[in-house]
Every structure is written in structure tokens, then in C-alpha cells.
Design an enzyme around this catalytic site. Structure first.
Site, PDB file in Angstrom:
ATOM      1  N   GLY A 123      84.116   2.841 -45.611  1.00 15.22           N
ATOM      2  CA  GLY A 123      83.198   1.893 -46.251  1.00 15.22           C
ATOM      3  C   GLY A 123      83.744   1.422 -47.591  1.00 15.22           C
ATOM      4  O   GLY A 123      84.573   2.099 -48.193  1.00 15.22           O
ATOM      5  N   ARG A 179      91.646   7.884 -32.802  1.00 13.53           N
ATOM      6  CA  ARG A 179      90.481   7.791 -31.906  1.00 13.53           C
ATOM      7  C   ARG A 179      90.075   6.336 -31.752  1.00 13.53           C
ATOM      8  O   ARG A 179      88.974   5.938 -32.099  1.00 13.53           O
ATOM      9  CB  ARG A 179      89.326   8.627 -32.478  1.00 13.53           C
ATOM     10  N   ASP A 217      86.514  11.040 -47.292  1.00 11.33           N
ATOM     11  CA  ASP A 217      86.996  12.215 -46.556  1.00 11.33           C
ATOM     12  C   ASP A 217      87.557  11.830 -45.183  1.00 11.33           C
ATOM     13  O   ASP A 217      88.596  12.353 -44.769  1.00 11.33           O
ATOM     14  CB  ASP A 217      85.912  13.293 -46.447  1.00 11.33           C
ATOM     15  N   THR A 277      84.607   7.037 -52.718  1.00 14.88           N
ATOM     16  CA  THR A 277      83.334   6.994 -52.002  1.00 14.88           C
ATOM     17  C   THR A 277      82.203   7.035 -53.017  1.00 14.88           C
ATOM     18  O   THR A 277      82.292   7.735 -54.027  1.00 14.88           O
ATOM     19  CB  THR A 277      83.137   8.164 -51.017  1.00 14.88           C
ATOM     20  N   ASP A 281      79.620   8.488 -52.322  1.00 19.08           N
ATOM     21  CA  ASP A 281      78.934   9.762 -52.046  1.00 19.08           C
ATOM     22  C   ASP A 281      79.398  10.908 -52.960  1.00 19.08           C
ATOM     23  O   ASP A 281      78.713  11.928 -53.068  1.00 19.08           O
ATOM     24  CB  ASP A 281      79.160  10.183 -50.584  1.00 19.08           C
ATOM     25  N   ASP A 298      81.654  13.087 -52.439  1.00 17.24           N
ATOM     26  CA  ASP A 298      81.739  14.330 -51.675  1.00 17.24           C
ATOM     27  C   ASP A 298      83.162  14.729 -51.289  1.00 17.24           C
ATOM     28  O   ASP A 298      83.356  15.557 -50.397  1.00 17.24           O
ATOM     29  CB  ASP A 298      80.860  14.241 -50.413  1.00 17.24           C
ATOM     30  N   ARG A 328      75.330  10.592 -47.551  1.00 18.60           N
ATOM     31  CA  ARG A 328      75.655  11.389 -46.357  1.00 18.60           C
ATOM     32  C   ARG A 328      75.181  12.828 -46.530  1.00 18.60           C
ATOM     33  O   ARG A 328      74.017  13.022 -46.836  1.00 18.60           O
ATOM     34  CB  ARG A 328      77.150  11.282 -46.012  1.00 18.60           C
TER      35      ARG A 328
HETATM   36  O1  F6P Z   1      80.026   6.917 -47.225  1.00 16.09           O
HETATM   37  C1  F6P Z   1      79.405   5.844 -47.863  1.00 16.09           C
HETATM   38  C2  F6P Z   1      78.140   5.464 -47.144  1.00 16.09           C
HETATM   39  O2  F6P Z   1      77.560   4.382 -47.838  1.00 16.09           O
HETATM   40  C3  F6P Z   1      77.148   6.596 -46.973  1.00 16.09           C
HETATM   41  O3  F6P Z   1      76.454   6.897 -48.137  1.00 16.09           O
HETATM   42  C4  F6P Z   1      76.312   6.064 -45.836  1.00 16.09           C
HETATM   43  O4  F6P Z   1      75.728   7.106 -45.087  1.00 16.09           O
HETATM   44  C5  F6P Z   1      77.313   5.330 -44.995  1.00 16.09           C
HETATM   45  O5  F6P Z   1      78.418   5.036 -45.821  1.00 16.09           O
HETATM   46  C6  F6P Z   1      76.770   4.062 -44.401  1.00 16.09           C
HETATM   47  O6  F6P Z   1      77.730   3.545 -43.550  1.00 16.09           O
HETATM   48  P1  F6P Z   1      77.651   2.087 -42.904  1.00 16.09           P
HETATM   49  O7  F6P Z   1      78.053   1.114 -43.969  1.00 16.09           O
HETATM   50  O8  F6P Z   1      78.626   2.183 -41.799  1.00 16.09           O
HETATM   51  O9  F6P Z   1      76.241   1.885 -42.474  1.00 16.09           O
END
Ligand code: F6P
Length: 365
Positions: free
Chosen positions: A10, A84, A121, A143, A145, A147, A189
Site C-alpha cells: 500500500g 504467489r 513487512d 507503512t 501501521d 509494525d 492491521r
Molecule cells: O498496511 C497499510 C494498510 O492501510 C492497513 O492499515 C490496512 O489494513 C490495509 O493497508 C488496507 O489495505 P487496502 O488498501 O488494500 O484496503
């Protein structure tokens, strides 16, 4: 020397600042720099008649004036794992195939001496697997997040926290005017960093994070205890990965071929329970991708620029198979192997949790 950059997973505020720092630092050394578009997709899809097909030449002109811009000039993709890769079969079903050798070969043919992988990650894990196949890589942790294991901060997090804090501040107006409970679901997440930092800074009354499974009874108790003191409104911050004691994560979408599970929905569940149990008018909202957008904060810009310059420094000194990390006040380089496959969660003895508890904030436990 010829290097390449990819931005996987993302997007996050600060990606463009890293790209600019990598390109300018490489240029200063007289190196050539190329971008891979949409994760690895520009190499994995489309015709390849020339070794540099799918690579975008990046020089000082291409990265001028982008430090403050959100998103990524290279585009991002959350569905681009070469190990994958989704393949559509004749009957319409989809299976995963390992196309990593094609990617390794593309880098070899394009004579890429080093690849800077900017990712969270998931992307860093892919980077690590590619290093095992001989691709020379330096990772940069990205990120919202926060994390990624081994770094005190990822860029993007500070901006997301600022956006979330601002939203919580604004929710106070309606909550207080209408004597309502406002529940806001935030991203992150499986980690509660965004909810914790913005919840404490925004004076939330309840903060629910994945690291502390909650009891809905305790959440309602806190709201009614405030009510008894004449505080007829409450703000509840819920991380998307929060779950009740003995309960499960709430998902929007299960993991599937070439894609990870999508979290979301726990805020609405919590709001409904609160409304039913307390009788209080309750509203919920999901802040969602607003947290990933906008101009990076000063902290994120600086971290991103430092990460980008440090990644090029690591390549120059031959430290490949590594990732740059923030170990305040320094930016250092550690082996990718030390970082991948581990999660950086909020520690239960976190000083910020202790601060929040001292201020009377409930974690629903
Ligand atoms: O990892 C970043 C994040 O924004 C998370 O906080 C969230 O769960 C996820 O990506 C959302 O992903 P997408 O943009 O694929 O909906």
C-alpha cells in the site's frame, strides 16, 4: 553502477521523499537510477523485448518537487507478489504460480547492480526471498501501521497519526453537542500503534487495540461511569485489528489467491453493542484510507529522506541483503533476515499505555 527502486504494498506518505533521496544520492555518485512501476508489475506484465522494458529512468528532473507529495510517482500494488502470482486458468479459476525466477532474470538482464525495495513487512519478506535468489537488495521500511520489526518508526506512521488525531478532535464536537458516543475505527492491521498514539493525543475515553483484547462490558462501564459524572458523551477509538476477549478479528474480506485478508468492521460491531447495552445514541465511522493520504509530516519527510540516502550509502559500502532502520537518533542498516517474519506490536508495558491509564483512559480490559 545502475540501481532500481520499487514501491511495493500500500502507499504511505513519504514514499516520494524516499524516491527523491535515493535518486539524488545515486546521481551524486554518478550512478544510473531506474524505477519499477506498481510494485514489480511493470516488469511482470507487458511485452519485454528490451532488457530495460518496464523500467523508468529516474534522474534529478523526474524527482524535482515531490518530497511533500503523498502517494508514489512509481505507483503501488498490493497484489504483486512474484512468488504467489495469480494466474487465471481456462475455466476461469485462479491459481498461484511462482514467477520469481522471471523477475530475477529481468533484473540480471537489465544489469541492475542493486535494488531498493521500499515496503512494509509483506514487501520486505518478498525482498528477503529475492536476496536468497541472488538479487542484491536494500530495504526501506514503509507503512502507516508502524509494525515493521527492528525499526523504531516507519515513515508514514506520523502522518497517519496526525490525520487520525485531527479526526478525533473533530468528532468531539458532535459527540459533545449531541451527548453521543462516537466510535471511530482506525487502520493498523494487527498492531494498535495508530489507535494508541492518536487516541491518547486526541483524548479518547476508550482505546481498543489488538494487543489488549477487550470486554464490551468494561467498555460500557466506562461510558456509564462518565455519564454518572455528567460527561454525557464518549469517544471510542477502535483499531481495525481489535477483538473481544475470546473473540475473533472482524474481516471485510478473507485472504485469497494473490491477496491478503482485509480487516475492518469492528467499529460498527462495537458501536452496536454500546447502543444496545447503554441505550446511548451511538454513531460509528471508519476513517479508512484518509490515513494513507496527504502530505507527509515534517517527521515523516525527514525520516524518508534519511532512509533513502542511507539506502544508497548501504549499497555504496556493499551492505546488501539489508534494511535501513531508525534507531534514534541514528538511521542504521541491519540484515533483512533480522527483520522479516516478525511483527512489531505495542508492548503491554508501553509507557504510552501507562500514561493513558494514568489519565483514566480505558482499554476495555
Ligand atoms: O498496511 C497499510 C494498510 O492501510 C492497513 O492499515 C490496512 O489494513 C490495509 O493497508 C488496507 O489495505 P487496502 O488498501 O488494500 O484496503
Amino acid at each position: 553502477m545502475r540501481i532500481a527502486i520499487s514501491t511495493g504494498g500500500g502507499d504511505a506518505p513519504g514514499l516520494n521523499a524516499v524516491i527523491r533521496a535515493v535518486v539524488l544520492s545515486a546521481h551524486a555518485r554518478g550512478w544510473e537510477c531506474f524505477g519499477v512501476r506498481r510494485g514489480f508489475r511493470s516488469i511482470m506484465t507487458g511485452e519485454r523485448t528490451n532488457p530495460l522494458d518496464g523500467f523508468l529512468a529516474l534522474g534529478p528532473d523526474e524527482v524535482r518537487g515531490i518530497t511533500h507529495l503523498g502517494g508514489t510517482i512509481l505507483g503501488a500494488s498490493s497484489h504483486g507478489n512474484p512468488f504467489r502470482w495469480p494466474k487465471i486458468l481456462e475455466d476461469g479459476s485462479v491459481m498461484e504460480v511462482d514467477r520469481s525466477d522471471e523477475l530475477v532474470e529481468a533484473f540480471r538482464k537489465a544489469e541492475i547492480g542493486a535494488l531498493v525495495v521500499i515496503g512494509g513487512d509483506g514487501s520486505l519478506k518478498i525482498a528477503y526471498e529475492l536476496t536468497k535468489k541472488g538479487v542484491p537488495i536494500v530495504g526501506v521500511p514503509k507503512t502507516i501501521d508502524n509494525d515493521v520489526y527492528g525499526t523504531e518508526a516507519t515513515f508514514g506512521f506520523d502522518t497517519a497519526v496526525s490525520t487520525a488525531t485531527d479526526a478525533i478532535d473533530k468528532l468531539h464536537s458532535t459527540a459533545e453537542s449531541h451527548d453521543r458516543v462516537m466510535v471511530v475505527e482506525l487502520m493498523g492491521r494487527y498492531a494498535g500503534w495508530i489507535a494508541l498514539h492518536s487516541g491518547v493525543s486526541g483524548s479518547a475515553d476508550v482505546i481498543l487495540i489488538p494487543e489488549i483484547p477487550f470486554s464490551i462490558d468494561r467498555v460500557c462501564q466506562k461510558i456509564m461511569e462518565r455519564e454518572s459524572r455528567g460527561r454525557r458523551f464518549s469517544i471510542v477509538v477502535v483499531a481495525e485489528g481489535a477483538r473481544p476477549q475470546g473473540g475473533d478479528l472482524v474481516l471485510q474480506d478473507e485472504a485469497g489467491v494473490g491477496r491478503v485478508e482485509r480487516l475492518g468492521g469492528i467499529g460498527a460491531v462495537v458501536a452496536e453493542e454500546i447502543a444496545t447495552r447503554t441505550g446511548k445514541e451511538t454513531r460509528s465511522l471508519v476513517l479508512g484510507h484518509l490515513q494513507r493520504g496527504g502530505s507527509p509530516t515534517t517527521f515523516d519527510r525527514l525520516l524518508a529522506l534519511r532512509f533513502g540516502a542511507a539506502a544508497v550509502g548501504a549499497i555504496a559500502s556493499g551492505r546488501l541483503g539489508t534494511v535501513v532502520v531508525y534507531a534514534p537518533p541514528e538511521v542504521k542498516v541491519v540484515p533483512l533476515a533480522d527483520v522479516v517474519g516478525k511483527q512489531r506490536l505495542v508492548p503491554l508495558d508501553s509507557g504510552i499505555i501507562q500514561t493513558a491509564r494514568s489519565l483514566g483512559t480505558s482499554f476495555g480490559d
